[in-house]
Design a protein around this motif. Structure first.
Motif, PDB file in Angstrom:
ATOM      1  N   ASN A   1       0.824  -1.218   0.000  1.00 40.99           N
ATOM      2  CA  ASN A   1       0.000   0.000   0.000  1.00 40.99           C
ATOM      3  C   ASN A   1       0.853   1.262   0.000  1.00 40.99           C
ATOM      4  N   GLU A   2       2.088   1.148  -0.522  1.00 47.84           N
ATOM      5  CA  GLU A   2       2.987   2.290  -0.506  1.00 47.84           C
ATOM      6  C   GLU A   2       2.423   3.488  -1.264  1.00 47.84           C
ATOM      7  N   SER A   3       1.677   3.237  -2.339  1.00 49.19           N
ATOM      8  CA  SER A   3       1.122   4.340  -3.137  1.00 49.19           C
ATOM      9  C   SER A   3       0.115   5.152  -2.328  1.00 49.19           C
ATOM     10  N   VAL A   4      -0.637   4.484  -1.460  1.00 47.61           N
ATOM     11  CA  VAL A   4      -1.588   5.185  -0.590  1.00 47.61           C
ATOM     12  C   VAL A   4      -0.831   6.044   0.419  1.00 47.61           C
ATOM     13  N   PHE A   5       0.232   5.471   0.975  1.00 50.51           N
ATOM     14  CA  PHE A   5       1.068   6.215   1.925  1.00 50.51           C
ATOM     15  C   PHE A   5       1.613   7.486   1.282  1.00 50.51           C
TER      16      PHE A   5
END
Length: 314
Positions: free
Chosen positions: A172-176
């Motif tokens: 979920n790095e893109s959300v972070f």
């Protein structure tokens, strides 16, 4: 002296004793107070500065222990909240070089509720947003955003540390990244690890990362590089400030000691704008903050290892 408001989690670190990096084999744990914003608040108070903690712990013995630790370090806890939800726990293992591995059991920190009465306290003070769990949803994320907006409207000096933890953001790095960027865009000071700077910028080097993050709006960027020191970047400056040589046993809290010491020094300035126009002053501040971070790695636990002003100047 300006007050620094540190917003986010306060939790229990259960640190594995006599154990390498494999947490699954750990048998004995020692209870320590932790949570990045709380560490920063204590770092400032131990140096003689004024700090307040805004966060939530459980109505349980662990929550009482944590608030007592902050109170004993002269951190103002009048704005802290307590919840029926159990206090947040983190289980930590240490490798031989002092590097850490985490497993979180999240609890009361996510229950922090926004208090509109605090807004007036932010006037021309420093707000540090440094919670590892603040972008994970719930009441904490909502309160975090409200306090961020309040700081913008109250002429506050805003410091942001994303405190990225891979265990919390797997796949979920893109959300972070998306959630962090508004803070990067509006903060006066951003403190990153190299991993965080490269992740948020999508670049491969500290120099290129800073270029992207400055274009987004970040004014001053510090990228901590462990034993190599800190890369400092602003409009008129890009330079690595070396650290002091130590034999680390536990790197927990080193980054918090760094940013706490830097904010302590900024809090003593008669005018925050001084730091934007004086590169040599900023470099001297970072040099001292590097020393604070290095000293912290020579003892176990975060808060207990944070240096006093006397230790820092020795």
């Amino acid at each position: 002296m300006t007050r620094v408001f540190c917003i986010g989690e306060l939790l229990i670190d259960f640190v594995a004793e006599n154990q390498g990096s494999d947490l699954s084999k750990a048998m004995d744990f020692t209870k320590k107070a932790g949570g990045a914003p709380a560490n920063v608040a204590c770092a400032i108070a131990k140096l003689g500065g004024k700090s307040s903690f805004i966060g939530c712990v459980g109505k349980d013995p662990f929550g009482s222990f944590l608030l007592d630790v902050l109170k004993n370090e002269n951190v103002d806890i009048s704005m802290a909240q307590r919840s029926k939800t159990f206090t947040t726990l983190a289980f930590v293992s240490l490798a031989e070089d002092g590097e850490r591995d985490f497993v979180f059991n999240r609890g009361a920190d996510k229950e922090l509720k926004y208090d509109s009465n605090i807004k007036k306290e932010f006037e021309r003070n420093i707000i540090h947003l440094g919670a590892a769990t603040a972008m994970l949803g719930g009441a904490l994320e909502e309160a975090y955003g409200h306090y961020f907006f309040d700081a913008l409207t109250k002429d506050s000096f805003i410091s942001f540390d994303p405190n990225f933890r891979i265990d919390l953001w797997k796949n979920n790095e893109s959300v972070f990244i998306k959630k962090c960027m508004p803070y990067v865009q509006k903060s006066h000071l951003c403190k990153f690890s190299l991993e965080e700077a490269l992740l948020l910028s999508g670049r491969d080097t500290a120099e290129d990362a800073c270029k992207v993050l400055h274009e987004a709006g970040a004014k001053i960027i510090t990228i901590t590089l462990g034993k190599e020191g800190t890369f400092v970047s602003m409009e008129t400056l890009q330079q690595t400030v070396p650290s002091v040589k130590v034999s680390p046993v536990d790197t927990t809290g080193a980054g918090d000691a760094f940013i706490g010491c830097l904010l302590y020094q900024i809090s003593k300035l008669p005018n925050f704008n001084t730091i934007f126009d004086n590169a040599s002053l900023l470099l001297k501040m970072v040099e001292k903050a590097n020393k604070a971070g290095a000293i912290t790695t020579t003892n176990y636990g975060a808060i207990i290892a944070l240096p006093t002003l006397k230790q820092l100047e020795a």
